[in-house]
Design a protein around this motif. Structure first.
Motif, PDB file in Angstrom:
ATOM      1  N   ILE A 186       5.223 -25.445 -47.160  1.00  8.61           N
ATOM      2  CA  ILE A 186       4.294 -24.521 -46.494  1.00  8.61           C
ATOM      3  C   ILE A 186       4.520 -23.094 -46.979  1.00  8.61           C
ATOM      4  CG2 ILE A 186       3.633 -23.515 -44.267  1.00  8.61           C
ATOM      5  CD1 ILE A 186       4.199 -26.322 -43.055  1.00  8.61           C
ATOM      6  N   ASP A 187       5.781 -22.696 -47.109  1.00  4.97           N
ATOM      7  CA  ASP A 187       6.081 -21.343 -47.595  1.00  4.97           C
ATOM      8  C   ASP A 187       5.591 -21.148 -49.033  1.00  4.97           C
ATOM      9  OD1 ASP A 187       7.227 -20.518 -45.240  1.00  4.97           O
ATOM     10  OD2 ASP A 187       9.279 -20.952 -45.862  1.00  4.97           O
ATOM     11  N   ALA A 188       5.791 -22.163 -49.868  1.00  2.00           N
ATOM     12  CA  ALA A 188       5.396 -22.054 -51.275  1.00  2.00           C
ATOM     13  C   ALA A 188       3.878 -21.999 -51.442  1.00  2.00           C
ATOM     14  CB  ALA A 188       5.969 -23.226 -52.069  1.00  2.00           C
ATOM     15  N   TYR A 189       3.143 -22.626 -50.519  1.00  2.00           N
ATOM     16  CA  TYR A 189       1.682 -22.715 -50.632  1.00  2.00           C
ATOM     17  C   TYR A 189       0.976 -22.091 -49.433  1.00  2.00           C
ATOM     18  CZ  TYR A 189       1.879 -25.387 -54.883  1.00  2.00           C
ATOM     19  OH  TYR A 189       2.085 -25.747 -56.191  1.00  2.00           O
ATOM     20  N   ARG A 190       1.570 -21.047 -48.886  1.00  2.00           N
ATOM     21  CA  ARG A 190       0.981 -20.357 -47.734  1.00  2.00           C
ATOM     22  C   ARG A 190      -0.476 -19.977 -48.007  1.00  2.00           C
ATOM     23  NH1 ARG A 190       2.980 -20.258 -42.802  1.00  2.00           N
ATOM     24  NH2 ARG A 190       5.043 -19.892 -43.715  1.00  2.00           N
ATOM     25  N   ASP A 191      -1.361 -20.357 -47.079  1.00  2.00           N
ATOM     26  CA  ASP A 191      -2.803 -20.095 -47.208  1.00  2.00           C
ATOM     27  C   ASP A 191      -3.419 -20.800 -48.417  1.00  2.00           C
ATOM     28  OD1 ASP A 191      -2.683 -18.559 -44.918  1.00  2.00           O
ATOM     29  OD2 ASP A 191      -2.590 -16.654 -45.990  1.00  2.00           O
ATOM     30  N   ARG A 192      -2.720 -21.831 -48.916  1.00  2.00           N
ATOM     31  CA  ARG A 192      -3.275 -22.632 -50.019  1.00  2.00           C
ATOM     32  C   ARG A 192      -3.142 -24.127 -49.715  1.00  2.00           C
ATOM     33  NH1 ARG A 192      -0.780 -21.652 -55.430  1.00  2.00           N
ATOM     34  NH2 ARG A 192       1.172 -21.228 -54.333  1.00  2.00           N
ATOM     35  N   ILE A 193      -2.996 -24.469 -48.419  1.00  2.00           N
ATOM     36  CA  ILE A 193      -2.950 -25.868 -47.986  1.00  2.00           C
ATOM     37  C   ILE A 193      -4.044 -26.077 -46.950  1.00  2.00           C
ATOM     38  CG2 ILE A 193      -1.542 -27.750 -47.074  1.00  2.00           C
ATOM     39  CD1 ILE A 193       0.942 -26.015 -47.556  1.00  2.00           C
ATOM     40  N   LEU A 194      -4.925 -27.043 -47.216  1.00  2.00           N
ATOM     41  CA  LEU A 194      -6.006 -27.368 -46.282  1.00  2.00           C
ATOM     42  C   LEU A 194      -5.818 -28.781 -45.751  1.00  2.00           C
ATOM     43  CD1 LEU A 194      -9.219 -26.083 -48.148  1.00  2.00           C
ATOM     44  CD2 LEU A 194      -7.462 -24.769 -46.936  1.00  2.00           C
TER      45      LEU A 194
ATOM     46  N   ASP B  90      -1.469 -29.332 -36.519  1.00  2.00           N
ATOM     47  CA  ASP B  90      -2.923 -29.082 -36.514  1.00  2.00           C
ATOM     48  C   ASP B  90      -3.245 -27.731 -35.871  1.00  2.00           C
ATOM     49  OD1 ASP B  90      -3.417 -31.606 -37.671  1.00  2.00           O
ATOM     50  OD2 ASP B  90      -3.345 -32.572 -35.713  1.00  2.00           O
ATOM     51  N   SER B  91      -2.465 -26.712 -36.232  1.00  2.00           N
ATOM     52  CA  SER B  91      -2.557 -25.441 -35.518  1.00  2.00           C
ATOM     53  C   SER B  91      -2.958 -24.257 -36.395  1.00  2.00           C
ATOM     54  CB  SER B  91      -1.201 -25.114 -34.861  1.00  2.00           C
ATOM     55  OG  SER B  91      -0.181 -24.984 -35.836  1.00  2.00           O
ATOM     56  N   GLY B  92      -3.189 -24.480 -37.690  1.00  2.00           N
ATOM     57  CA  GLY B  92      -3.508 -23.373 -38.583  1.00  2.00           C
ATOM     58  C   GLY B  92      -4.915 -22.851 -38.381  1.00  2.00           C
TER      59      GLY B  92
ATOM     60  N   LEU C 203      -3.434 -27.252 -52.368  1.00  2.00           N
ATOM     61  CA  LEU C 203      -2.915 -28.529 -51.882  1.00  2.00           C
ATOM     62  C   LEU C 203      -3.786 -28.996 -50.721  1.00  2.00           C
ATOM     63  CD1 LEU C 203      -0.748 -30.747 -51.861  1.00  2.00           C
ATOM     64  CD2 LEU C 203       0.662 -29.243 -50.427  1.00  2.00           C
ATOM     65  N   LEU C 204      -4.288 -30.220 -50.824  1.00  2.00           N
ATOM     66  CA  LEU C 204      -5.139 -30.792 -49.774  1.00  2.00           C
ATOM     67  C   LEU C 204      -4.429 -31.970 -49.115  1.00  2.00           C
ATOM     68  CD1 LEU C 204      -8.560 -30.969 -51.673  1.00  2.00           C
ATOM     69  CD2 LEU C 204      -7.676 -29.086 -50.274  1.00  2.00           C
ATOM     70  N   LEU C 205      -4.528 -32.037 -47.792  1.00  2.00           N
ATOM     71  CA  LEU C 205      -4.071 -33.210 -47.055  1.00  2.00           C
ATOM     72  C   LEU C 205      -5.308 -34.011 -46.684  1.00  2.00           C
ATOM     73  CD1 LEU C 205      -1.432 -31.619 -44.626  1.00  2.00           C
ATOM     74  CD2 LEU C 205      -1.241 -32.125 -47.064  1.00  2.00           C
ATOM     75  N   ALA C 206      -5.310 -35.286 -47.026  1.00  2.00           N
ATOM     76  CA  ALA C 206      -6.471 -36.135 -46.751  1.00  2.00           C
ATOM     77  C   ALA C 206      -5.967 -37.464 -46.181  1.00  2.00           C
ATOM     78  CB  ALA C 206      -7.291 -36.358 -48.019  1.00  2.00           C
ATOM     79  N   GLY C 207      -5.808 -37.498 -44.866  1.00  2.00           N
ATOM     80  CA  GLY C 207      -5.244 -38.685 -44.240  1.00  2.00           C
ATOM     81  C   GLY C 207      -3.792 -38.876 -44.636  1.00  2.00           C
TER      82      GLY C 207
ATOM     83  N   ALA D 126     -12.312 -22.465 -53.796  1.00  2.55           N
ATOM     84  CA  ALA D 126     -12.327 -22.387 -55.261  1.00  2.55           C
ATOM     85  C   ALA D 126     -13.101 -21.163 -55.751  1.00  2.55           C
ATOM     86  CB  ALA D 126     -12.927 -23.670 -55.845  1.00  2.55           C
ATOM     87  N   GLU D 127     -14.104 -20.762 -54.978  1.00  2.96           N
ATOM     88  CA  GLU D 127     -14.910 -19.600 -55.356  1.00  2.96           C
ATOM     89  C   GLU D 127     -14.343 -18.294 -54.804  1.00  2.96           C
ATOM     90  OE1 GLU D 127     -18.964 -20.399 -54.268  1.00  2.96           O
ATOM     91  OE2 GLU D 127     -19.097 -22.175 -55.557  1.00  2.96           O
ATOM     92  N   GLY D 128     -13.171 -18.370 -54.164  1.00  2.32           N
ATOM     93  CA  GLY D 128     -12.531 -17.160 -53.634  1.00  2.32           C
ATOM     94  C   GLY D 128     -13.255 -16.552 -52.458  1.00  2.32           C
ATOM     95  N   LYS D 129     -13.929 -17.391 -51.669  1.00  2.00           N
ATOM     96  CA  LYS D 129     -14.774 -16.878 -50.588  1.00  2.00           C
ATOM     97  C   LYS D 129     -14.187 -17.063 -49.192  1.00  2.00           C
ATOM     98  CE  LYS D 129     -19.063 -17.277 -53.204  1.00  2.00           C
ATOM     99  NZ  LYS D 129     -20.344 -17.993 -53.381  1.00  2.00           N
ATOM    100  N   LEU D 130     -12.909 -17.402 -49.103  1.00  2.00           N
ATOM    101  CA  LEU D 130     -12.255 -17.529 -47.802  1.00  2.00           C
ATOM    102  C   LEU D 130     -11.259 -16.387 -47.628  1.00  2.00           C
ATOM    103  CD1 LEU D 130     -11.543 -21.369 -47.589  1.00  2.00           C
ATOM    104  CD2 LEU D 130     -13.424 -20.090 -46.532  1.00  2.00           C
ATOM    105  N   LYS D 131     -11.358 -15.715 -46.508  1.00  2.00           N
ATOM    106  CA  LYS D 131     -10.445 -14.601 -46.208  1.00  2.00           C
ATOM    107  C   LYS D 131      -9.800 -14.859 -44.850  1.00  2.00           C
ATOM    108  CE  LYS D 131     -10.367  -9.533 -45.978  1.00  2.00           C
ATOM    109  NZ  LYS D 131      -9.226  -9.403 -46.865  1.00  2.00           N
ATOM    110  N   VAL D 132      -8.468 -14.951 -44.838  1.00  2.00           N
ATOM    111  CA  VAL D 132      -7.734 -15.192 -43.598  1.00  2.00           C
ATOM    112  C   VAL D 132      -7.384 -13.857 -42.969  1.00  2.00           C
ATOM    113  CG1 VAL D 132      -5.728 -16.304 -42.554  1.00  2.00           C
ATOM    114  CG2 VAL D 132      -6.765 -17.300 -44.605  1.00  2.00           C
ATOM    115  N   GLU D 133      -7.816 -13.691 -41.718  1.00  2.00           N
ATOM    116  CA  GLU D 133      -7.528 -12.468 -40.966  1.00  2.00           C
ATOM    117  C   GLU D 133      -6.884 -12.869 -39.642  1.00  2.00           C
ATOM    118  OE1 GLU D 133     -11.475 -10.890 -40.791  1.00  2.00           O
ATOM    119  OE2 GLU D 133     -11.310  -9.876 -42.739  1.00  2.00           O
ATOM    120  N   GLY D 134      -5.551 -12.986 -39.657  1.00  2.00           N
ATOM    121  CA  GLY D 134      -4.853 -13.458 -38.462  1.00  2.00           C
ATOM    122  C   GLY D 134      -5.200 -14.908 -38.185  1.00  2.00           C
ATOM    123  N   ARG D 135      -5.734 -15.185 -37.007  1.00  2.00           N
ATOM    124  CA  ARG D 135      -6.127 -16.545 -36.662  1.00  2.00           C
ATOM    125  C   ARG D 135      -7.534 -16.886 -37.143  1.00  2.00           C
ATOM    126  NH1 ARG D 135      -3.661 -20.395 -35.263  1.00  2.00           N
ATOM    127  NH2 ARG D 135      -5.672 -21.386 -35.126  1.00  2.00           N
ATOM    128  N   LYS D 136      -8.249 -15.903 -37.634  1.00  2.00           N
ATOM    129  CA  LYS D 136      -9.634 -16.138 -38.011  1.00  2.00           C
ATOM    130  C   LYS D 136      -9.794 -16.223 -39.523  1.00  2.00           C
ATOM    131  CE  LYS D 136     -11.563 -14.154 -33.831  1.00  2.00           C
ATOM    132  NZ  LYS D 136     -12.502 -13.165 -33.242  1.00  2.00           N
TER     133      LYS D 136
END
Length: 202
Positions: A99-107, A146-148, A85-89, A187-197
């Motif tokens: 947010i719960d349903a798409y945790r770490d899948r919303i940009l 704007d805190s993620g 899910l993307l937010l664009a303006g 899309a290429e599976g190259k993002l890894k969330v580690e806490g705040r980083k």
């Protein structure tokens, strides 16, 4: 496997267009925008979606309470089997259910170097504050404003003869570069969330 994308919009949709163009020219592979949802009937982003054969939906917030509105968005996302899910303006705050349903899948793309100048009119905030460097940020969306966790940022020099409008224009050019890049990495599976980083495996 194709990553199915939905985009929430409220306005012109220039970032939506940048993402569509990046997919169509093959920069973002194995991804497709399948659904665009707006809270504004006259949002030009809906027309952009239709021109590319993408399902474009106006949901009138005046017909719902807040939780009901989010539930209908979630229903649409489920119907289209959305992965990202993307937010664009998109000028509404997402509720916790989405947010719960798409945790770490919303940009989201924000026109400042977060954590500075959160919220609306970030370019004006930066310009009036007198910063020497402004910019934009792609970040994951969480329950805060704007805190993620931050995925990508791009800096823009503030020139002596800048106006709010010229600065906004140059920031937007960078948004059109880093938002598609972040979508490509996801899309290429190259993002890894580690806490705040967020680590890029690119």
């Amino acid at each position: 496997m194709t990553v199915k994308i939905a985009v929430l919009v409220s306005g012109r949709g220039s970032n939506l267009q940048a993402i569509i163009d990046s997919i169509e020219r093959g920069y973002i592979k194995d991804a497709a925008v399948n659904l665009v949802i707006s809270n504004k009937a006259d949002a030009y982003a809906l027309e952009r979606a239709r021109k590319h054969g993408i399902n474009a939906v106006f949901l009138d917030p005046g017909r719902y309470d807040r939780s009901g509105y989010d539930r209908d968005i979630l229903k649409l996302l489920n119907n289209y089997d959305v992965d990202l899910l993307l937010l664009a303006g998109y000028f509404r705050i997402l509720g916790s259910e989405i947010i719960d349903a798409y945790r770490d899948r919303i940009l989201n793309i924000h026109p400042s170097l977060l954590p500075a100048f959160k919220g609306l009119h970030a370019q004006r905030q930066a310009f009036e504050y007198g910063v020497k460097v402004a910019g934009c940020t792609v970040h994951y969306v969480d329950e805060g404003l704007d805190s993620g966790p931050i995925i990508l940022q791009s800096c823009v020099q503030v020139l002596p003869d800048d106006t709010e409008e010229t600065l906004t224009g140059r920031i937007l050019e960078q948004e059109h570069i880093i938002y598609p890049e972040a979508v490509r990495l996801f899309a290429e599976g190259k993002l890894k969330v580690e806490g705040r980083k967020v680590r890029s495996l690119d």
